[in-house]
Design a protein around this motif. Structure first.
Motif, PDB file in Angstrom:
ATOM      1  N   GLU A   1      65.548  22.373   7.481  1.00 14.84           N
ATOM      2  CA  GLU A   1      65.352  21.278   8.428  1.00 14.84           C
ATOM      3  C   GLU A   1      65.142  20.015   7.600  1.00 14.84           C
ATOM      4  N   ALA A   2      65.783  18.920   7.963  1.00 13.76           N
ATOM      5  CA  ALA A   2      65.853  17.726   7.113  1.00 13.76           C
ATOM      6  C   ALA A   2      64.512  17.029   6.869  1.00 13.76           C
ATOM      7  N   GLU A   3      63.705  16.838   7.874  1.00 12.68           N
ATOM      8  CA  GLU A   3      62.504  16.019   7.720  1.00 12.68           C
ATOM      9  C   GLU A   3      61.367  16.727   6.981  1.00 12.68           C
ATOM     10  N   THR A   4      61.066  17.953   7.370  1.00 12.63           N
ATOM     11  CA  THR A   4      59.933  18.670   6.765  1.00 12.63           C
ATOM     12  C   THR A   4      60.348  19.626   5.651  1.00 12.63           C
TER      13      THR A   4
ATOM     14  N   ILE B   1      57.467  26.922   5.954  1.00  9.43           N
ATOM     15  CA  ILE B   1      57.218  25.495   6.112  1.00  9.43           C
ATOM     16  C   ILE B   1      56.176  25.075   5.095  1.00  9.43           C
ATOM     17  N   LYS B   2      56.523  24.065   4.296  1.00 13.89           N
ATOM     18  CA  LYS B   2      55.608  23.569   3.271  1.00 13.89           C
ATOM     19  C   LYS B   2      54.312  23.103   3.939  1.00 13.89           C
ATOM     20  N   GLY B   3      53.191  23.531   3.424  1.00 14.77           N
ATOM     21  CA  GLY B   3      51.897  23.158   3.961  1.00 14.77           C
ATOM     22  C   GLY B   3      51.375  24.108   5.022  1.00 14.77           C
ATOM     23  N   ALA B   4      52.226  25.005   5.505  1.00 11.27           N
ATOM     24  CA  ALA B   4      51.783  25.984   6.505  1.00 11.27           C
ATOM     25  C   ALA B   4      51.001  27.095   5.804  1.00 11.27           C
ATOM     26  N   ALA B   5      50.137  27.741   6.543  1.00  8.66           N
ATOM     27  CA  ALA B   5      49.283  28.777   5.984  1.00  8.66           C
ATOM     28  C   ALA B   5      50.082  29.936   5.387  1.00  8.66           C
ATOM     29  N   LYS B   6      51.190  30.287   6.018  1.00  4.41           N
ATOM     30  CA  LYS B   6      51.999  31.409   5.541  1.00  4.41           C
ATOM     31  C   LYS B   6      53.369  31.367   6.201  1.00  4.41           C
ATOM     32  N   PRO B   7      54.325  32.135   5.660  1.00  2.50           N
ATOM     33  CA  PRO B   7      55.638  32.233   6.311  1.00  2.50           C
ATOM     34  C   PRO B   7      55.505  32.993   7.635  1.00  2.50           C
TER      35      PRO B   7
ATOM     36  N   PRO C   1      66.544  25.024  20.350  1.00  2.00           N
ATOM     37  CA  PRO C   1      66.061  24.107  21.398  1.00  2.00           C
ATOM     38  C   PRO C   1      64.560  24.254  21.669  1.00  2.00           C
ATOM     39  N   GLY C   2      63.840  23.150  21.562  1.00  2.00           N
ATOM     40  CA  GLY C   2      62.405  23.133  21.848  1.00  2.00           C
ATOM     41  C   GLY C   2      61.515  23.678  20.754  1.00  2.00           C
ATOM     42  N   PHE C   3      62.088  24.029  19.609  1.00  2.00           N
ATOM     43  CA  PHE C   3      61.288  24.602  18.535  1.00  2.00           C
ATOM     44  C   PHE C   3      60.231  23.629  18.010  1.00  2.00           C
ATOM     45  N   GLY C   4      60.635  22.400  17.710  1.00  2.00           N
ATOM     46  CA  GLY C   4      59.709  21.415  17.131  1.00  2.00           C
ATOM     47  C   GLY C   4      58.438  21.238  17.948  1.00  2.00           C
ATOM     48  N   PRO C   5      58.551  20.936  19.255  1.00  2.00           N
ATOM     49  CA  PRO C   5      57.338  20.780  20.067  1.00  2.00           C
ATOM     50  C   PRO C   5      56.507  22.063  20.158  1.00  2.00           C
TER      51      PRO C   5
ATOM     52  N   PRO D   1      58.489  20.259  12.258  1.00  2.00           N
ATOM     53  CA  PRO D   1      59.935  20.302  12.081  1.00  2.00           C
ATOM     54  C   PRO D   1      60.660  19.976  13.394  1.00  2.00           C
ATOM     55  N   TRP D   2      61.901  19.583  13.246  1.00  2.00           N
ATOM     56  CA  TRP D   2      62.745  19.292  14.394  1.00  2.00           C
ATOM     57  C   TRP D   2      63.472  20.567  14.791  1.00  2.00           C
ATOM     58  N   ASP D   3      64.433  20.480  15.678  1.00  3.34           N
ATOM     59  CA  ASP D   3      65.120  21.647  16.230  1.00  3.34           C
ATOM     60  C   ASP D   3      66.408  22.019  15.505  1.00  3.34           C
TER      61      ASP D   3
END
Length: 166
Positions: free
Chosen positions: A34-37, A61-67, A136-140, A155-157
């Motif tokens: 994903e481009a932004e995060t 996701i970088k900064g997330a507790a775990k995969p 669809p709707g993943f980011g929110p 992250p975005w969708d």
């Protein structure tokens, strides 16, 4: 008469050095970003012949507790592959409420061909990986989860093809 071209060693080296295109990679070996995060999706083979899972993947996701683990199961009722990204779901005999409590996102993943703009369902294992994936709707959904609340940016969708792993 057929025209033959002689290709130099330099030209061959350049051709061989070109990045692997998504069409050259089966979905179960593809990775996306994903481009932004810079969140990454890494697909893997499903767990076996008799499993209802048609694709498996890991979300990093970088900064997330775990995969987080994800899987895709074909839903015959709606005739679509339905994906779920989950966190510490119980195994064995579980209820719908148990699964809902550990599900970060649930929906249909779409593959997008960037050249033609064609949108289709996520392909099954053994099929070429799409150029991009749309969740669809993943980011929110992620932003509202316990994981998303810890991040400055969710992250975005859309995830773009990045490579073909083992």
């Amino acid at each position: 008469m057929l025209g033959l071209r002689i290709v130099s060693g330099t030209a061959i080296s350049i051709l061989l050095a070109q990045p692997l295109m998504a069409a050259d990679c089966p979905i179960e070996r593809a990775s996306y970003m994903e481009a932004e995060t810079k969140a990454q999706l890494r697909f893997r083979a499903a767990s076996g012949e008799n499993t209802p899972v048609s694709n498996g993947f890991t979300l990093v996701i970088k900064g997330a507790a775990k995969p987080l683990d994800g899987h895709v199961i074909y839903d015959a009722e709606i005739e679509r592959p339905v994906a779920m990204i989950m966190n510490n779901c119980p195994e064995g005999d579980v209820t719908g409420a148990d699964l809902a409590a550990c599900t970060i996102w649930k929906g249909i993943i779409y593959g997008v061909d960037k050249v033609t703009g064609h949108v289709d369902l996520l392909p099954p294992e053994g099929t070429s990986a799409p150029d991009s994936l749309l969740f669809p709707g993943f980011g929110p959904a992620y932003a509202q989860s316990e994981f998303g609340k810890m991040l400055e940016t969710a992250p975005w969708d859309v995830f773009e093809y990045k490579g073909c792993g083992s």
